[in-house]
Design a protein around this motif. Sequence first.
Motif, PDB file in Angstrom:
ATOM      1  N   LEU A  44      26.518  34.989  35.533  1.00  0.00           N
ATOM      2  CA  LEU A  44      27.162  35.646  34.381  1.00  0.00           C
ATOM      3  C   LEU A  44      27.175  34.747  33.152  1.00  0.00           C
ATOM      4  O   LEU A  44      27.674  35.127  32.105  1.00  0.00           O
ATOM      5  CB  LEU A  44      28.607  36.048  34.725  1.00  0.00           C
ATOM      6  CG  LEU A  44      28.815  37.153  35.764  1.00  0.00           C
ATOM      7  CD1 LEU A  44      30.307  37.391  35.988  1.00  0.00           C
ATOM      8  CD2 LEU A  44      28.147  38.459  35.347  1.00  0.00           C
TER       9      LEU A  44
ATOM     10  N   HIS B 265      40.745  38.566  43.841  1.00  0.00           N
ATOM     11  CA  HIS B 265      39.796  38.176  42.810  1.00  0.00           C
ATOM     12  C   HIS B 265      40.675  37.855  41.605  1.00  0.00           C
ATOM     13  O   HIS B 265      41.272  38.770  41.015  1.00  0.00           O
ATOM     14  CB  HIS B 265      38.860  39.324  42.464  1.00  0.00           C
ATOM     15  CG  HIS B 265      37.761  39.566  43.456  1.00  0.00           C
ATOM     16  ND1 HIS B 265      37.973  39.942  44.742  1.00  0.00           N
ATOM     17  CD2 HIS B 265      36.407  39.455  43.308  1.00  0.00           C
ATOM     18  CE1 HIS B 265      36.810  40.074  45.368  1.00  0.00           C
ATOM     19  NE2 HIS B 265      35.840  39.776  44.518  1.00  0.00           N
TER      20      HIS B 265
ATOM     21  N   HIS C  21      37.342  33.036  42.662  1.00  0.00           N
ATOM     22  CA  HIS C  21      36.731  33.006  41.307  1.00  0.00           C
ATOM     23  C   HIS C  21      37.433  31.940  40.477  1.00  0.00           C
ATOM     24  O   HIS C  21      36.952  30.843  40.361  1.00  0.00           O
ATOM     25  CB  HIS C  21      36.771  34.367  40.585  1.00  0.00           C
ATOM     26  CG  HIS C  21      35.751  35.323  41.086  1.00  0.00           C
ATOM     27  ND1 HIS C  21      34.411  35.157  40.865  1.00  0.00           N
ATOM     28  CD2 HIS C  21      35.878  36.449  41.809  1.00  0.00           C
ATOM     29  CE1 HIS C  21      33.748  36.154  41.433  1.00  0.00           C
ATOM     30  NE2 HIS C  21      34.619  36.946  42.020  1.00  0.00           N
TER      31      HIS C  21
ATOM     32  N   SER D  52      27.432  41.227  39.818  1.00  0.00           N
ATOM     33  CA  SER D  52      27.698  39.979  39.092  1.00  0.00           C
ATOM     34  C   SER D  52      26.912  38.804  39.665  1.00  0.00           C
ATOM     35  O   SER D  52      26.669  37.820  38.955  1.00  0.00           O
ATOM     36  CB  SER D  52      29.196  39.663  39.136  1.00  0.00           C
ATOM     37  OG  SER D  52      29.612  39.403  40.463  1.00  0.00           O
ATOM     38  N   CYS D  53      26.505  38.889  40.943  1.00  0.00           N
ATOM     39  CA  CYS D  53      25.889  37.726  41.578  1.00  0.00           C
ATOM     40  C   CYS D  53      25.017  38.165  42.748  1.00  0.00           C
ATOM     41  O   CYS D  53      25.490  38.237  43.882  1.00  0.00           O
ATOM     42  CB  CYS D  53      26.995  36.790  42.067  1.00  0.00           C
ATOM     43  SG  CYS D  53      26.365  35.382  42.966  1.00  0.00           S
TER      44      CYS D  53
ATOM     45  N   TYR E 161      29.542  41.922  31.315  1.00  0.00           N
ATOM     46  CA  TYR E 161      29.799  42.516  32.632  1.00  0.00           C
ATOM     47  C   TYR E 161      30.861  43.609  32.525  1.00  0.00           C
ATOM     48  O   TYR E 161      30.697  44.708  33.067  1.00  0.00           O
ATOM     49  CB  TYR E 161      30.253  41.400  33.593  1.00  0.00           C
ATOM     50  CG  TYR E 161      30.604  41.885  34.972  1.00  0.00           C
ATOM     51  CD1 TYR E 161      29.607  42.198  35.891  1.00  0.00           C
ATOM     52  CD2 TYR E 161      31.935  42.059  35.347  1.00  0.00           C
ATOM     53  CE1 TYR E 161      29.930  42.666  37.165  1.00  0.00           C
ATOM     54  CE2 TYR E 161      32.262  42.523  36.611  1.00  0.00           C
ATOM     55  CZ  TYR E 161      31.269  42.817  37.508  1.00  0.00           C
ATOM     56  OH  TYR E 161      31.593  43.283  38.755  1.00  0.00           O
TER      57      TYR E 161
ATOM     58  N   THR F  57      31.979  37.558  50.348  1.00  0.00           N
ATOM     59  CA  THR F  57      30.758  38.307  50.013  1.00  0.00           C
ATOM     60  C   THR F  57      31.065  39.802  49.942  1.00  0.00           C
ATOM     61  O   THR F  57      32.041  40.278  50.510  1.00  0.00           O
ATOM     62  CB  THR F  57      29.608  38.133  51.046  1.00  0.00           C
ATOM     63  OG1 THR F  57      29.757  39.107  52.087  1.00  0.00           O
ATOM     64  CG2 THR F  57      29.532  36.752  51.632  1.00  0.00           C
TER      65      THR F  57
ATOM     66  N   ASN G 215      26.666  39.916  45.928  1.00  0.00           N
ATOM     67  CA  ASN G 215      26.945  41.324  45.619  1.00  0.00           C
ATOM     68  C   ASN G 215      25.829  41.846  44.724  1.00  0.00           C
ATOM     69  O   ASN G 215      25.054  41.072  44.174  1.00  0.00           O
ATOM     70  CB  ASN G 215      28.333  41.445  44.954  1.00  0.00           C
ATOM     71  CG  ASN G 215      28.358  40.943  43.525  1.00  0.00           C
ATOM     72  OD1 ASN G 215      27.816  41.572  42.618  1.00  0.00           O
ATOM     73  ND2 ASN G 215      28.970  39.780  43.304  1.00  0.00           N
TER      74      ASN G 215
ATOM     75  N   ASP H 106      29.763  34.903  47.042  1.00  0.00           N
ATOM     76  CA  ASP H 106      30.066  36.140  46.307  1.00  0.00           C
ATOM     77  C   ASP H 106      28.880  37.109  46.291  1.00  0.00           C
ATOM     78  O   ASP H 106      28.836  38.006  45.442  1.00  0.00           O
ATOM     79  CB  ASP H 106      30.518  35.844  44.865  1.00  0.00           C
ATOM     80  CG  ASP H 106      31.196  37.038  44.197  1.00  0.00           C
ATOM     81  OD1 ASP H 106      31.750  37.874  44.916  1.00  0.00           O
ATOM     82  OD2 ASP H 106      31.163  37.134  42.952  1.00  0.00           O
TER      83      ASP H 106
ATOM     84  N   THR I 169      28.278  32.964  40.804  1.00  0.00           N
ATOM     85  CA  THR I 169      28.698  34.045  39.893  1.00  0.00           C
ATOM     86  C   THR I 169      28.822  33.522  38.469  1.00  0.00           C
ATOM     87  O   THR I 169      28.375  34.166  37.514  1.00  0.00           O
ATOM     88  CB  THR I 169      30.041  34.647  40.361  1.00  0.00           C
ATOM     89  OG1 THR I 169      29.955  34.909  41.751  1.00  0.00           O
ATOM     90  CG2 THR I 169      30.352  35.920  39.613  1.00  0.00           C
TER      91      THR I 169
ATOM     92  N   GLU J   3      39.035  35.899  36.942  1.00  0.00           N
ATOM     93  CA  GLU J   3      37.564  35.799  36.899  1.00  0.00           C
ATOM     94  C   GLU J   3      37.031  35.957  35.475  1.00  0.00           C
ATOM     95  O   GLU J   3      36.202  35.183  35.028  1.00  0.00           O
ATOM     96  CB  GLU J   3      36.934  36.864  37.819  1.00  0.00           C
ATOM     97  CG  GLU J   3      35.394  36.865  37.770  1.00  0.00           C
ATOM     98  CD  GLU J   3      34.734  37.929  38.643  1.00  0.00           C
ATOM     99  OE1 GLU J   3      35.458  38.686  39.325  1.00  0.00           O
ATOM    100  OE2 GLU J   3      33.495  38.005  38.640  1.00  0.00           O
TER     101      GLU J   3
END
Length: 416
Positions: free
Chosen positions: A302, A250, A273, A329-330, A102, A81, A326, A324, A298, A253
């Motif tokens: 997205l 990451h 991811h 993105s999510c 994104y 996270t 945030n 995730d 995510t 992704e």
Amino acid sequence: MRKNIIIEHATMVTPLGRKARKGAAMGELSVTADATVIVTDGIIEYAGPTEGRPATRPDEHYTLLDAHGNVLLPGFVDSHTHLIFGGFRPDEFGWRLRGESYMSIMERGGGIQSTVNATREASEDELVEKAQWFIDRMSEMGVTTVEAKSGYGLDSDTELKMLDAIERLACKTGQRAEVVATFLGAHAVPREYAGRTGEYVDLIINEMLPRFKGKAKCCDVFCEKNVFELEDSRRLLEAAAAMGYSLKLHADEIVTLGGGELSASLGALSADHLLHVSDEGVKAMAEAGVVATLLPLTAFALKEPYAPARKFIEAGAAVALATDLNPGSCFSGSIPLTIALACIYMKMTVEETITALTLNGAAALGMADRIGSIEPGKRGDFVMLGCDNYNVLPYYVGMNCVKTTIFDGRIVAQNP
Ligand code: NIG
Ligand code: FE
């Protein structure tokens, strides 16, 4: 006197072991129809059939919980996270709905950079208070261990402010979950280093990594085309490993870059991811024992393809699931929706999702020896569902079927 608990007559469902369960073993759960769990000083002392429980237990010192008709699972581990951040980014969501990508938003100074501006301005108290709200909601959904990344400071002092905020959350009396810090200074190249990625990586290696040692267990990097590409990521992570950090990435992704393969060659704890991981990356991660942490919320937010969970499991890899959460993105910390998406779109079985959110999440944080399953010696972290059939987990699409969350032997959330 420490708090302790005895949970009686539960339908106990748990993966077993002190390390990640891989491949087909992810689907093997231990089920005990009438189980009792005894937790003393926060540690599980007994977990097994009620009729075999130790007889001489001084029950008057224990909270007694009758779990008859309820599934008891290990506490959920959300191992990825970004729950510390300033500001919010709802406008960006609108732009994406109108077709912007994104990465194009990020490339014109929005995205992560806009949260960096807000986080630099926020006080540590504000960051702590905001993050606590998310932790409380996650606790209601059964989360007992949550990872929190830095990475919205991108300068040494703001990264420190984020890590200090995480430490304060972790140390709060009566906290509802363990909070584990990951250093993500390589989340984006800050605007003051635009075009000088290598120099920013030098700053992280020479200044930030030594300064934050002991404040964060893992070092993470956004290994992505036009962000930190393979060579910069490798250089950074090798330096971090040499200083004693465990490694996370990451990876793959947005595009297929080879992040999965890199994670394997570095012996990372996890690569996360992996929406666009190559077949070679899947194989390399399985062989190297890198946990594949998949983040279906995510992909959903997205509108990207889901990560190939079945390929990982069939290759014999360990899969973990995480939110995730945030601001970009999510913007979701929904465990129920994570499970539903994993089952419906990633074709994971319910049993596999349980392992992925417990023992394998713990392994993704290097903590599988002390959390992630209901076994003697592990911490007393549990999720009690409102019925005795664990298939409710994906069936409640996006709705919470958790009745009670127990962390460290204490009841920390009780839903109506
Ligand atoms: O995991 N991709 C990089 N980091 C986050 C998003 C962070 C943000 O958009 O603020 C992720 O998707
Ligand atoms: Fe992330």
